[in-house]
Design an enzyme around this catalytic site. Structure first.
Site, PDB file in Angstrom:
ATOM      1  N   ASP A 157      33.244  49.778  35.055  1.00 30.90           N
ATOM      2  CA  ASP A 157      34.557  50.041  34.463  1.00 30.90           C
ATOM      3  C   ASP A 157      34.718  49.165  33.224  1.00 30.90           C
ATOM      4  O   ASP A 157      33.959  48.213  33.029  1.00 30.90           O
ATOM      5  CB  ASP A 157      35.685  49.811  35.471  1.00 30.90           C
ATOM      6  CG  ASP A 157      35.771  48.386  35.988  1.00 30.90           C
ATOM      7  OD1 ASP A 157      34.709  47.765  36.223  1.00 30.90           O
ATOM      8  OD2 ASP A 157      36.898  47.883  36.163  1.00 30.90           O
ATOM      9  N   GLU A 183      36.319  46.063  38.595  1.00 27.64           N
ATOM     10  CA  GLU A 183      36.222  44.660  38.192  1.00 27.64           C
ATOM     11  C   GLU A 183      37.282  44.288  37.171  1.00 27.64           C
ATOM     12  O   GLU A 183      37.876  43.212  37.241  1.00 27.64           O
ATOM     13  CB  GLU A 183      34.820  44.372  37.629  1.00 27.64           C
ATOM     14  CG  GLU A 183      34.547  42.889  37.395  1.00 27.64           C
ATOM     15  CD  GLU A 183      35.039  42.375  36.057  1.00 27.64           C
ATOM     16  OE1 GLU A 183      35.159  41.146  35.914  1.00 27.64           O
ATOM     17  OE2 GLU A 183      35.318  43.188  35.142  1.00 27.64           O
TER      18      GLU A 183
END
Length: 193
Positions: A83, A144
């Site tokens: 991400d 994250e």
């Protein structure tokens, strides 16, 4: 890499990075969660192409990719994420952040160094060295950038299975501040369990 031999490994790797950077996997934007799942699926496909097995673990909002390979020797556990932070031209980008662009030998694109590029680099390394007698487990997540929601609970639930018997851990979520890669060899607050 069999499909890469005709075009060259470097060109194939750059093409793959360009495809991954194009995915707008901003985990902080709920409207882009489909893109986060898309990049996790692309990661899973890449791992399966290498002959690995993949498990998606539900952590409440997104999924986490696991990969288990080569069940002999020492166990190396590798962590990364796919991400990204938001990226808009208004934020100061001089090029389209979701189009990998080469300028004067440097590559620019959201996720190229944090952390899609390093994930691909590790996958390429694992694929290249599959004959080495090391058991490799990867955990690649899509949350994250928003605090890794659910990851701590997942590690506690799987402590005696997936996370058991780890000999070494590599966390490759780091930055390249210059043309020299950064290597973190310790983390403040870490402790042996």
């Amino acid at each position: 890499y069999s499909e890469c031999w005709s075009v060259g490994l470097l060109q194939c790797s750059l093409h793959r990075l360009k495809e991954w950077v194009a995915v707008q996997s901003d985990s902080g934007d709920h409207t882009k969660w489909g893109e986060v799942e898309r990049i996790l699926n692309m990661t899973a496909v890449r791992i399966q192409e290498m002959g690995g097995t993949v498990e998606f673990a539900d952590v409440g909002t997104h999924q986490v990719v696991y990969h288990i390979s080569c069940p002999v020797g020492k166990l190396l556990y590798i962590y990364g994420h796919v991400d990204v932070q938001p990226a808009k031209m208004a934020d100061g980008w001089t090029t389209d952040p979701f189009n990998l662009t080469k300028i004067k030998g440097n590559l620019y694109g959201r996720g190229a160094t944090d952390n899609k590029g390093p994930v691909l680099a590790w996958l390429h390394a694992v694929e290249s060295y599959q004959e080495i007698p090391v058991n490799i487990k990867l955990i690649i997540e899509g949350l994250e950038e928003v605090g890794s929601h659910g990851l701590l609970e997942l590690t506690r639930k799987r402590n005696d299975s997936f996370f058991a018997d780890v000999d070494f851990i590599v966390i490759f979520d780091n930055v390249w501040a210059t043309r020299t890669p950064a290597l973190t060899y310790g983390n403040r607050g870490s402790r042996c369990m």
